[in-house]
Design a protein around this motif. Structure first.
Motif, PDB file in Angstrom:
ATOM      1  N   VAL A 188       0.748  -1.265   0.130  1.00 38.16           N
ATOM      2  CA  VAL A 188      -0.007  -0.057   0.133  1.00 38.16           C
ATOM      3  C   VAL A 188       0.512   1.505   0.139  1.00 38.16           C
ATOM      4  N   THR A 189       1.925   1.239   1.032  1.00 35.29           N
ATOM      5  CA  THR A 189       3.015   2.058   0.669  1.00 35.29           C
ATOM      6  C   THR A 189       4.296   2.121   0.062  1.00 35.29           C
ATOM      7  N   ASP A 190       5.021   2.757  -0.527  1.00 33.50           N
ATOM      8  CA  ASP A 190       6.488   2.249  -0.072  1.00 33.50           C
ATOM      9  C   ASP A 190       7.612   1.984  -0.074  1.00 33.50           C
ATOM     10  N   ALA A 191       7.315   1.371   1.292  1.00 32.81           N
ATOM     11  CA  ALA A 191       7.508   0.155   2.064  1.00 32.81           C
ATOM     12  C   ALA A 191       8.814  -0.300   1.787  1.00 32.81           C
ATOM     13  N   PRO A 192       9.866  -0.362   2.133  1.00 34.79           N
ATOM     14  CA  PRO A 192      11.486  -0.484   1.735  1.00 34.79           C
ATOM     15  C   PRO A 192      10.563  -3.015   1.321  1.00 34.79           C
ATOM     16  N   ALA A 193      11.555  -3.480   1.125  1.00 33.53           N
ATOM     17  CA  ALA A 193      11.192  -5.131   1.331  1.00 33.53           C
ATOM     18  C   ALA A 193      12.434  -5.726   1.943  1.00 33.53           C
ATOM     19  N   LEU A 194      12.594  -6.828   2.318  1.00 32.84           N
ATOM     20  CA  LEU A 194      13.699  -7.612   2.398  1.00 32.84           C
ATOM     21  C   LEU A 194      12.745  -9.443   2.365  1.00 32.84           C
ATOM     22  N   ILE A 195      13.395  -9.743   1.010  1.00 33.60           N
ATOM     23  CA  ILE A 195      13.201 -11.390   1.084  1.00 33.60           C
ATOM     24  C   ILE A 195      14.215 -11.687   1.385  1.00 33.60           C
ATOM     25  N   LEU A 196      14.099 -12.669   2.164  1.00 28.04           N
ATOM     26  CA  LEU A 196      14.741 -13.967   3.006  1.00 28.04           C
ATOM     27  C   LEU A 196      15.055 -15.297   1.988  1.00 28.04           C
ATOM     28  N   VAL A 197      15.631 -16.027   1.725  1.00 25.69           N
ATOM     29  CA  VAL A 197      15.440 -16.885   0.993  1.00 25.69           C
ATOM     30  C   VAL A 197      16.010 -18.197   1.604  1.00 25.69           C
ATOM     31  N   ASP A 198      15.921 -19.500   1.545  1.00 25.71           N
ATOM     32  CA  ASP A 198      16.803 -20.035   2.251  1.00 25.71           C
ATOM     33  C   ASP A 198      18.065 -21.042   1.774  1.00 25.71           C
ATOM     34  N   ASP A 199      18.014 -20.826   0.109  1.00 31.36           N
ATOM     35  CA  ASP A 199      19.816 -21.284  -0.559  1.00 31.36           C
ATOM     36  C   ASP A 199      20.423 -20.904  -0.991  1.00 31.36           C
ATOM     37  N   TYR A 200      21.135 -20.129  -0.808  1.00 29.71           N
ATOM     38  CA  TYR A 200      22.105 -19.180  -1.937  1.00 29.71           C
ATOM     39  C   TYR A 200      22.230 -19.731  -3.218  1.00 29.71           C
ATOM     40  N   GLY A 201      21.769 -19.699  -4.056  1.00 29.89           N
ATOM     41  CA  GLY A 201      21.893 -20.266  -5.585  1.00 29.89           C
ATOM     42  C   GLY A 201      21.307 -20.758  -5.860  1.00 29.89           C
ATOM     43  N   GLY A 202      19.900 -21.397  -5.197  1.00 27.21           N
ATOM     44  CA  GLY A 202      18.264 -22.170  -5.744  1.00 27.21           C
ATOM     45  C   GLY A 202      17.747 -21.069  -5.972  1.00 27.21           C
ATOM     46  N   SER A 203      16.282 -21.716  -6.381  1.00 27.30           N
ATOM     47  CA  SER A 203      15.399 -21.222  -7.242  1.00 27.30           C
ATOM     48  C   SER A 203      15.113 -19.794  -6.221  1.00 27.30           C
ATOM     49  N   CYS A 204      15.308 -20.032  -5.317  1.00 28.47           N
ATOM     50  CA  CYS A 204      14.096 -18.776  -4.582  1.00 28.47           C
ATOM     51  C   CYS A 204      14.934 -17.806  -4.785  1.00 28.47           C
ATOM     52  N   ALA A 205      16.577 -18.305  -4.286  1.00 28.53           N
ATOM     53  CA  ALA A 205      17.477 -16.753  -4.646  1.00 28.53           C
ATOM     54  C   ALA A 205      17.463 -16.751  -5.430  1.00 28.53           C
ATOM     55  N   THR A 206      17.517 -17.101  -6.937  1.00 25.41           N
ATOM     56  CA  THR A 206      17.821 -16.413  -8.168  1.00 25.41           C
ATOM     57  C   THR A 206      15.981 -15.770  -9.089  1.00 25.41           C
ATOM     58  N   SER A 207      14.769 -17.038  -8.728  1.00 25.34           N
ATOM     59  CA  SER A 207      13.837 -15.165  -8.544  1.00 25.34           C
ATOM     60  C   SER A 207      13.628 -14.188  -8.217  1.00 25.34           C
ATOM     61  N   ALA A 208      14.375 -14.568  -6.228  1.00 19.61           N
ATOM     62  CA  ALA A 208      13.873 -13.245  -5.835  1.00 19.61           C
ATOM     63  C   ALA A 208      15.043 -12.038  -6.600  1.00 19.61           C
ATOM     64  N   GLN A 209      16.308 -12.496  -7.138  1.00 23.26           N
ATOM     65  CA  GLN A 209      17.041 -11.322  -7.605  1.00 23.26           C
ATOM     66  C   GLN A 209      16.416 -10.621  -9.015  1.00 23.26           C
ATOM     67  N   LEU A 210      16.265 -11.844  -9.898  1.00 21.01           N
ATOM     68  CA  LEU A 210      15.506 -11.019 -10.691  1.00 21.01           C
ATOM     69  C   LEU A 210      13.879 -10.583 -10.701  1.00 21.01           C
ATOM     70  N   ALA A 211      13.156 -10.382  -9.561  1.00 22.54           N
ATOM     71  CA  ALA A 211      11.930 -10.405  -9.315  1.00 22.54           C
ATOM     72  C   ALA A 211      12.442  -8.769  -8.799  1.00 22.54           C
ATOM     73  N   THR A 212      13.838  -8.998  -7.742  1.00 24.69           N
ATOM     74  CA  THR A 212      14.021  -7.203  -7.567  1.00 24.69           C
ATOM     75  C   THR A 212      14.428  -6.212  -9.063  1.00 24.69           C
ATOM     76  N   GLY A 213      15.000  -7.124  -9.810  1.00 23.31           N
ATOM     77  CA  GLY A 213      16.017  -6.544 -10.686  1.00 23.31           C
ATOM     78  C   GLY A 213      16.864  -5.342 -10.461  1.00 23.31           C
ATOM     79  N   GLY A 214      16.787  -5.499  -8.934  1.00 18.70           N
ATOM     80  CA  GLY A 214      18.329  -4.176  -8.112  1.00 18.70           C
ATOM     81  C   GLY A 214      17.589  -3.188  -7.868  1.00 18.70           C
ATOM     82  N   ARG A 215      16.497  -2.908  -8.118  1.00 21.26           N
ATOM     83  CA  ARG A 215      15.927  -1.853  -7.276  1.00 21.26           C
ATOM     84  C   ARG A 215      16.251  -1.648  -5.535  1.00 21.26           C
ATOM     85  N   ALA A 216      16.668  -0.691  -5.574  1.00 22.86           N
ATOM     86  CA  ALA A 216      17.351   0.374  -4.463  1.00 22.86           C
ATOM     87  C   ALA A 216      16.999  -0.156  -2.951  1.00 22.86           C
TER      88      ALA A 216
END
Length: 129
Positions: free
Chosen positions: A55-83
């Motif tokens: 609803v607001t422009d609140a910052p977001a944190l995404i916590l994933v289980d495994d570096y390099g796995g599908s969770c991490a890869t998808s999260a990084q693609l979805a964020t697209g380097g958002r500050a």
């Protein structure tokens, strides 16, 4: 207020969020997502949808289980380097509890740094030889 999404294989993240809320009480702005039955494209789209649902422009944190796995890869693609979004891997219960405790008193980058440190501190060899 910083919000967070816990993304894991299986239902691990859902349980981490459920237990954290049992310990600290009901909390808004903390969600979980399982990757079960989803393609990498589906996960990426779901993360983008979650990011856009604020609803607001609140910052977001995404916590994933495994570096390099599908969770991490998808999260990084979805964020697209958002500050306004940080992805951290290796999520554990200490990190989720820390998030709920510190999210209103810390800026996003400092919160991410503290959570990484807290997660590492929670990993110890107990007792024995």
């Amino acid at each position: 207020m910083i919000r967070a999404l816990v993304i894991t294989h299986g239902r691990i993240g859902e349980e981490l969020v459920r237990v954290a809320k049992l310990i600290l009480g009901p909390e808004e702005g903390l969600d979980a997502m399982s990757t079960s039955g989803r393609s990498a494209e589906d996960i990426t789209a779901a993360v983008r949808e979650w990011l856009g649902s604020a609803v607001t422009d609140a910052p977001a944190l995404i916590l994933v289980d495994d570096y390099g796995g599908s969770c991490a890869t998808s999260a990084q693609l979805a964020t697209g380097g958002r500050a306004d979004t940080v992805v951290v891997s290796g999520v554990n219960l200490a990190m989720v509890l820390g998030f709920l405790t510190w999210r209103e008193s810390e800026e996003l980058e400092e919160l991410a740094r503290r959570l990484v440190a807290k997660g590492r501190e929670a990993i110890v060899r107990m007792g024995g030889r």
